[in-house]
Enzyme design. Structure first.
Site, mmCIF file in Angstrom:
data_model
loop_
_atom_site.group_PDB
_atom_site.id
_atom_site.type_symbol
_atom_site.label_atom_id
_atom_site.label_comp_id
_atom_site.label_asym_id
_atom_site.label_seq_id
_atom_site.Cartn_x
_atom_site.Cartn_y
_atom_site.Cartn_z
ATOM 1 N N HIS A 268 37.812 41.767 39.577
ATOM 2 C CA HIS A 268 37.148 40.511 39.260
ATOM 3 C C HIS A 268 36.408 39.924 40.460
ATOM 4 C CE1 HIS A 268 36.202 36.896 37.180
ATOM 5 N NE2 HIS A 268 36.904 36.137 37.991
ATOM 6 N N CYS A 269 36.627 40.445 41.660
ATOM 7 C CA CYS A 269 36.072 39.795 42.861
ATOM 8 C C CYS A 269 34.920 40.545 43.503
ATOM 9 C CB CYS A 269 37.192 39.583 43.891
ATOM 10 S SG CYS A 269 38.380 38.323 43.416
#
Length: 432
Positions: A268-269
């Protein structure tokens, strides 16, 4: 200050909004140190599972959820219960939209949902990764709409999440926590909130500095992975094994940090956060060329792996259309069940579009999950010598420790290795 005293004597009620890969470990940590914790999530299935003492994240055992339930943790979909909490910690997603622009709708909607239930003495902490200015531009005016003054009546901080799922060396307690407050009083309350749960809390001068800190951490990683992915392509053209080179370079005790190439970026990053800064920088008339170039390189890696598969099959007089291809590992990184932004899924889609027959095996993902943008009606294929031998090509996309790499080497007719697990050259192994 009474707001601080509640954290010192652990009488404060901690509210966690968003019970995913960030919120759930944070809930367990606060519960573990003796706080009463209320979890709020929009997903009724998650809430029901948690209240039954079950886990939906592989590396978080159900026994820990069950123990938390017995010691006071409760989950709910009722946002009005935010009024019961002394701290409200937002751990909600911040994806990109289809134009690669920040989508902070989860942050905004969550803030709107709790807004009617705010009261004096509460501290609101945003942990979701976002662009510098989000806390003050989006949260601050909404929190003050009801007449409460931030820094006086209620307190606002930004403290970016730092989780590394599947890494046993670092847990929520031991990862230092950066925190910035809207005012000095906000920072003081925020420090009190986190100091009881985290071994080391690192204050910075503002919420913007804390927001930028998170982006720098992830951009640093994305840029260096982009560099080593580009080096991999150059080394491959020259007949050099990039993994051998990285291992040799890593023996230098200063001035070099090893990063490893792969089939693309996931999670997600790292694939998302750089674009938060490039988007915000345009507001100031700046072009972040270095960051965007790394993003281009990393985004192109699934295509590079597919081209290697095409060439490897072609060398064996096989067409991609109709070939039976087994994907090894579809989570975005080793030893986890997290599928967000997984490059393996992008490779699967590209191969399917070219007419290949796709199967996958992943001990951490028994059934291909429902995803917003990717759709496969598949379950994990058992990793047996028969299943390996029946494939035209096996593609190693995620190097889980639970794979039997010797079994794969011995029985797969063709291996395309995008993770550098097979360093010794063999005729049926192609490095990608």
């Amino acid at each position: 200050m009474q707001a601080i005293q509640k954290y010192q004597d652990k009488s404060a009620v901690i509210g966690i909004l968003g019970l995913g890969y960030v919120g759930l470990p944070l809930m367990l940590r606060y519960n573990e140190v003796g706080f009463s914790v209320l979890g709020i999530d929009i997903d009724p299935e998650k809430v029901e599972k948690l209240n039954q003492g079950k886990s939906y994240i592989e590396h978080i055992p159900a026994e820990k959820i069950e123990a938390a339930r017995h010691s006071g943790f409760e989950a709910t979909t009722d946002f009005s219960r935010a009024s019961e909490c002394d701290a409200l910690i937002l751990c909600v997603p911040t994806p990109l939209n289809k134009y690669r622009e920040p989508d902070i709708s989860f942050v905004v909607n969550t803030t709107e949902a709790i807004k009617p239930f705010l009261r004096e003495g509460q501290v609101i902490s945003l942990e979701s990764t976002t662009y510098p200015g989000t806390t003050e531009e989006e949260l601050l005016p909404r929190l003050e709409e009801g007449g409460l003054v931030v820094g006086q009546d209620i307190f606002l901080v930004y403290s970016p999440e730092r989780e590394d799922p599947g890494n046993p060396d670092f847990i929520t307690r031991t990862i230092p926590k950066v925190i910035g407050g809207h005012t000095p009083a906000c920072l003081e309350v925020g420090l009190a909130l986190y100091e009881k749960a985290i071994d080391r809390v690192v204050p910075v001068s503002s919420t913007q500095a804390a927001e930028m800190t998170k982006l720098l951490e992830n951009i640093h990683r994305a840029v260096n992975i982009g560099l080593v992915n580009e080096m991999k392509i150059v080394a491959d053209k020259m007949g050099i094994d990039i993994h051998e080179v990285i291992h040799a370079a890593a023996t230098k005790p200063f001035g070099f940090v090893p990063y490893y190439p792969g089939p693309g970026l996931g999670g997600h990053c790292i694939p998302i956060d750089p674009f938060y800064l490039t988007w915000k920088a345009r507001e100031y008339g700046l072009n972040t060329r270095f960051i965007e170039l790394a993003g281009e390189v990393n985004s192109s890696m699934p295509d590079y792996v597919v081209s290697k598969i095409l060439l490897a099959l072609n060398d064996r007089k096989k067409a991609i259309k109709g070939s039976h291809i087994l994907i090894l590992g579809i989570a975005y990184k080793k030893n986890v069940d997290d599928m967000r932004e997984s490059p393996a899924v992008m490779i699967m889609e590209k191969l399917r579009d070219l007419g290949a027959r796709i199967a996958y095996t992943d001990p951490h993902v028994p059934v291909f999950p429902k995803m917003r943008e990717h759709h496969f009606d598949l379950s994990s294929t058992p990793l047996t010598r028969e299943n390996l031998a029946a494939c035209d090509c096996v593609v190693l996309t995620t190097d889980h420790d639970r794979f039997d790499y010797e079994l794969i080497r011995a029985h797969a007719p063709l291996i395309v290795d995008s993770r550098g697990k097979y360093l010794a050259p063999e005729g049926h192994i192609v490095k990608a």
